[in-house]
Design an enzyme around this catalytic site. Structure first.
Site, PDB file in Angstrom:
ATOM      1  N   ASP A   1       0.851  -1.180   0.000  1.00 52.09           N
ATOM      2  CA  ASP A   1       0.000   0.000   0.000  1.00 52.09           C
ATOM      3  C   ASP A   1       0.891   1.236   0.000  1.00 52.09           C
ATOM      4  O   ASP A   1       1.797   1.355   0.824  1.00 52.09           O
ATOM      5  CB  ASP A   1      -0.909   0.025   1.238  1.00 52.09           C
TER       6      ASP A   1
ATOM      7  N   ASP B   1     -14.994  -2.885  -0.937  1.00 55.33           N
ATOM      8  CA  ASP B   1     -14.584  -2.735   0.461  1.00 55.33           C
ATOM      9  C   ASP B   1     -15.847  -2.527   1.280  1.00 55.33           C
ATOM     10  O   ASP B   1     -16.600  -1.582   1.028  1.00 55.33           O
ATOM     11  CB  ASP B   1     -13.646  -1.535   0.611  1.00 55.33           C
TER      12      ASP B   1
END
Length: 243
Positions: free
Chosen positions: A8, A129
């Site tokens: 990330d 998500d």
């Protein structure tokens, strides 16, 4: 079940968030390419990269970093975050990215996802998500009114074959995935669900295999040493293929 080490990116650095909270950021490396090469050397068959700044519409050099990694590694790279136009998709694929993950744009503008799949086929995935079963958008900072499973089924009807499904409540907590949510998604969508969030031990990966997901993303557990990637690849990928 294929394992996807995660990188990330925030400000060009490798970071991890806790439950999607940008105020709870831990920096693990200033050298994403070196980290990517490390995971490749330990047996990774895929790499998962996320542009966290792009997801929040912030301008950074993260995309250039992602493209550099994709050009350098011999294993395929999938990436998401900040992808909002066909030009974004084209730029990434032309730079060597194998799979582009659509997130917020797929929730807000499903027809864009349909168009992207029509043009790029299997190179398009959708990231869903979820908070309490509903799809979150804009870097997890806003929850939509769409149920995650319903959104996944709509994407499937457009030809999407890969869903990256993250349970935000478990992300970065290392306490185990939301197995029931992953199983529900896998049963509804079928093959192609990649589980994300909560993996904190090798046991968690073993426990994901019966849910029917075809992949699992590992983030914080790799950086803390809680999971050894080389061992995980040997045990999990071989075990799931044997099943």
């Amino acid at each position: 079940m294929i394992l996807y080490p995660a990188i990330d990116l925030r400000g060009g650095q490798c970071v991890r968030l806790m439950q999607g909270d940008f105020d709870q950021t831990t920096v693990y490396s200033d050298h994403p390419l070196t980290m990517a090469e490390k995971w490749e050397s330990q047996g990774a068959r895929w790499l998962h990269m996320v542009d966290l700044d792009g997801a929040r519409q912030e301008v950074t050099n993260n995309r250039a970093v992602i493209c550099e990694v994709a050009k350098t590694l011999s294993i395929p790279v999938q990436t998401g975050g900040g992808i909002r136009t066909m030009a974004d998709i084209e730029e990434l694929i032309e730079s060597g990215v194998s799979r582009v993950i659509l997130g917020t744009v797929a929730v807000k503008n499903p027809s864009f996802a349909k168009e992207a799949v029509a043009q790029f086929g299997d190179a398009i995935a959708v990231g869903i998500d979820a908070k309490d079963g509903f799809a979150a958008i804009s870097g997890w900072e806003e929850v939509s009114g769409r149920e995650a499973v319903d959104l996944a089924l709509e994407m499937k009807s457009y030809g999407v074959r890969h869903i990256i499904y993250t349970d935000i409540s478990t992300d970065g907590m290392l306490s185990g995935p939301n197995y029931s949510a992953m199983q529900r998604m896998a049963e509804a969508f079928g093959p192609g669900v990649i589980a994300s969030g909560g993996v904190g031990a090798l046991e968690h990966l073993h426990n994901l295999i019966p849910t029917g997901v075809s992949g699992a993303i590992i983030g914080k557990a790799l950086y803390t040493g809680a999971v050894d990637l080389r061992r995980a690849v040997a045990e999990i990928e071989e075990a799931s293929y044997a099943d």
